[in-house]
Design an enzyme around this catalytic site. Sequence first.
Site, PDB file in Angstrom:
ATOM      1  N   LYS A  12       5.847   9.307  -6.360  1.00 26.66           N
ATOM      2  CA  LYS A  12       5.782   9.648  -7.789  1.00 26.66           C
ATOM      3  C   LYS A  12       6.230  11.083  -8.002  1.00 26.66           C
ATOM      4  O   LYS A  12       6.137  11.934  -7.098  1.00 26.66           O
ATOM      5  CB  LYS A  12       4.377   9.448  -8.357  1.00 26.66           C
ATOM      6  N   VAL A 101       5.240  14.300   3.587  1.00 23.31           N
ATOM      7  CA  VAL A 101       3.796  14.397   3.831  1.00 23.31           C
ATOM      8  C   VAL A 101       3.252  15.671   3.169  1.00 23.31           C
ATOM      9  O   VAL A 101       3.844  16.747   3.317  1.00 23.31           O
ATOM     10  CB  VAL A 101       3.530  14.440   5.356  1.00 23.31           C
ATOM     11  N   GLY A 103       3.470  16.625   0.265  1.00 26.38           N
ATOM     12  CA  GLY A 103       4.609  17.216  -0.430  1.00 26.38           C
ATOM     13  C   GLY A 103       4.518  17.183  -1.949  1.00 26.38           C
ATOM     14  O   GLY A 103       5.450  17.586  -2.631  1.00 26.38           O
ATOM     15  N   GLY A 104       3.413  16.669  -2.499  1.00 24.53           N
ATOM     16  CA  GLY A 104       3.289  16.602  -3.952  1.00 24.53           C
ATOM     17  C   GLY A 104       3.961  15.383  -4.552  1.00 24.53           C
ATOM     18  O   GLY A 104       4.229  15.334  -5.749  1.00 24.53           O
ATOM     19  N   MET A 105       4.238  14.376  -3.716  1.00 19.16           N
ATOM     20  CA  MET A 105       4.874  13.154  -4.229  1.00 19.16           C
ATOM     21  C   MET A 105       4.011  11.910  -3.976  1.00 19.16           C
ATOM     22  O   MET A 105       4.503  10.784  -4.031  1.00 19.16           O
ATOM     23  CB  MET A 105       6.256  12.974  -3.605  1.00 19.16           C
ATOM     24  N   ALA A 106       2.739  12.117  -3.695  1.00 20.27           N
ATOM     25  CA  ALA A 106       1.766  11.021  -3.553  1.00 20.27           C
ATOM     26  C   ALA A 106       2.035  10.112  -2.350  1.00 20.27           C
ATOM     27  O   ALA A 106       1.786   8.912  -2.421  1.00 20.27           O
ATOM     28  CB  ALA A 106       1.690  10.193  -4.842  1.00 20.27           C
ATOM     29  N   GLY A 107       2.501  10.693  -1.250  1.00 22.35           N
ATOM     30  CA  GLY A 107       2.772   9.889  -0.056  1.00 22.35           C
ATOM     31  C   GLY A 107       1.526   9.202   0.489  1.00 22.35           C
ATOM     32  O   GLY A 107       1.538   7.999   0.755  1.00 22.35           O
ATOM     33  N   GLY A 108       0.437   9.965   0.631  1.00 24.11           N
ATOM     34  CA  GLY A 108      -0.809   9.376   1.141  1.00 24.11           C
ATOM     35  C   GLY A 108      -1.348   8.339   0.169  1.00 24.11           C
ATOM     36  O   GLY A 108      -1.831   7.274   0.576  1.00 24.11           O
ATOM     37  N   SER A 109      -1.243   8.631  -1.118  1.00 27.90           N
ATOM     38  CA  SER A 109      -1.707   7.687  -2.137  1.00 27.90           C
ATOM     39  C   SER A 109      -0.894   6.397  -2.082  1.00 27.90           C
ATOM     40  O   SER A 109      -1.427   5.297  -2.227  1.00 27.90           O
ATOM     41  CB  SER A 109      -1.557   8.290  -3.540  1.00 27.90           C
ATOM     42  N   ASP A 142      -3.929   9.603  -7.775  1.00 29.15           N
ATOM     43  CA  ASP A 142      -2.571   9.069  -7.918  1.00 29.15           C
ATOM     44  C   ASP A 142      -2.422   7.642  -7.386  1.00 29.15           C
ATOM     45  O   ASP A 142      -1.352   7.046  -7.513  1.00 29.15           O
ATOM     46  CB  ASP A 142      -1.576   9.943  -7.130  1.00 29.15           C
TER      47      ASP A 142
HETATM   48  O1  C5P Z   1      -7.687  12.620  -6.339  1.00 29.25           O
HETATM   49  P1  C5P Z   1      -7.124  13.310  -5.156  1.00 29.25           P
HETATM   50  O2  C5P Z   1      -7.801  12.911  -3.875  1.00 29.25           O
HETATM   51  O3  C5P Z   1      -5.646  13.255  -5.057  1.00 29.25           O
HETATM   52  O4  C5P Z   1      -7.469  14.844  -5.382  1.00 29.25           O
HETATM   53  C1  C5P Z   1      -7.406  15.786  -4.343  1.00 29.25           C
HETATM   54  C2  C5P Z   1      -7.951  17.091  -4.846  1.00 29.25           C
HETATM   55  O5  C5P Z   1      -7.085  17.663  -5.831  1.00 29.25           O
HETATM   56  C3  C5P Z   1      -9.309  17.013  -5.528  1.00 29.25           C
HETATM   57  O6  C5P Z   1     -10.360  17.065  -4.588  1.00 29.25           O
HETATM   58  C4  C5P Z   1      -9.282  18.235  -6.436  1.00 29.25           C
HETATM   59  O7  C5P Z   1      -9.550  19.398  -5.681  1.00 29.25           O
HETATM   60  C5  C5P Z   1      -7.822  18.297  -6.859  1.00 29.25           C
HETATM   61  N1  C5P Z   1      -7.592  17.604  -8.145  1.00 29.25           N
HETATM   62  C6  C5P Z   1      -8.065  18.192  -9.295  1.00 29.25           C
HETATM   63  N2  C5P Z   1      -7.860  17.566 -10.495  1.00 29.25           N
HETATM   64  C7  C5P Z   1      -7.202  16.385 -10.554  1.00 29.25           C
HETATM   65  C8  C5P Z   1      -6.711  15.776  -9.391  1.00 29.25           C
HETATM   66  C9  C5P Z   1      -6.928  16.419  -8.187  1.00 29.25           C
HETATM   67  O8  C5P Z   1      -8.659  19.277  -9.274  1.00 29.25           O
HETATM   68  N3  C5P Z   1      -7.006  15.813 -11.751  1.00 29.25           N
END
Ligand code: C5P
Length: 314
Positions: A12, A101, A103-109, A142
């Site tokens: 994404k 990995v 990288g801000g593109m939701a790879g793990g998600s 994500d």
């Molecule tokens: O939901 P996800 O596991 O991707 O989020 C990882 C971390 O990113 C959260 O623990 C939080 O520190 C931060 N985050 C946030 N606000 C969001 C999404 C993520 O602060 N809306």
Amino acid sequence: MSDSVTVRVPAKINLVLAVGPLRQDGFHELVTVYQALSLADEVTIRSADRPEMRVFGEGARSIPVDGDNLAWRAAAALARHQGWRGREHELHIVLRKRIPVAGGMAGGSADAAGTLLALAELWETGLDRATLSKIAADLGSDVPFTLHGGTAIGTGRGERLLAIDAPARFHWAIALSDGGLATPAVYSRLDDLRAAGATPSARSHQEVLDALHSGSPAALASVLRNDLQIAALSLRPELQATLDSGLRAGALAGIVSGSGPTCVFLCQDQPQANEVASRLRRSGACRDTLVAHGPVPGATALPTTSSLLREVAR
Ligand code: C5P
């Protein structure tokens, strides 16, 4: 029943990522417009006597294969939902990575979403996408979007989705960085910068929706916005040179993708995306480049050999 199921799941990007206040639960309230890109991971799962995970491709060596991997957490969550606690230990999971990995593109998600869909099929759960989406939301902000794909507005912490019908195809050049950025660290740097006076930019997601509907890359380029960008740049100042190089290479606009450090560049068309990617690569301002287009569908199960044979026999 199939021996194994393979699911392809897109990366994404956030065309707009407006980050609001920090909530009591540690997440930030946000409004985003997600787009799914043709850059995708593949998740293949089959039953096994003991748990095993293999990872191939982009950044494979830096990915945990134990219970820390979000794909295992997804398998455990689905098993729990079905009342089959422990069944996630009877799986062999293969991840073929193309999405950068951390990288801000939701790879793990994406790998978690792919695991949910593959297992829903392998275990013949009969669960619909809405139910999978609820399980996905508990795994990460994500995860529901990578399951869903296309273009969508995300609210809440990003997990609440409203699908947008915006079929125009946009072309992107992607600059990969050395090393990843931890999402919590980027959000927390943004909090620090805001406490020190940084203000959110004034662009609304409505401008992005209008641009998407116009189908004009130039219109979309003028309204891209990522509130996390100043935080990613503060942690990795060298990304500014990457963004500048992409613009010099002819891109219409460039932004840090999500929490970074990957940078994505919107281009006029596919030939221009190829050109920008190759110039960026030659400039040395990034580790490597890719091209992709969006929107594309979310997690999709690929036909199995047995289903293909059934088709042929018909
Ligand atoms: O939901 P996800 O596991 O991707 O989020 C990882 C971390 O990113 C959260 O623990 C939080 O520190 C931060 N985050 C946030 N606000 C969001 C999404 C993520 O602060 N809306």
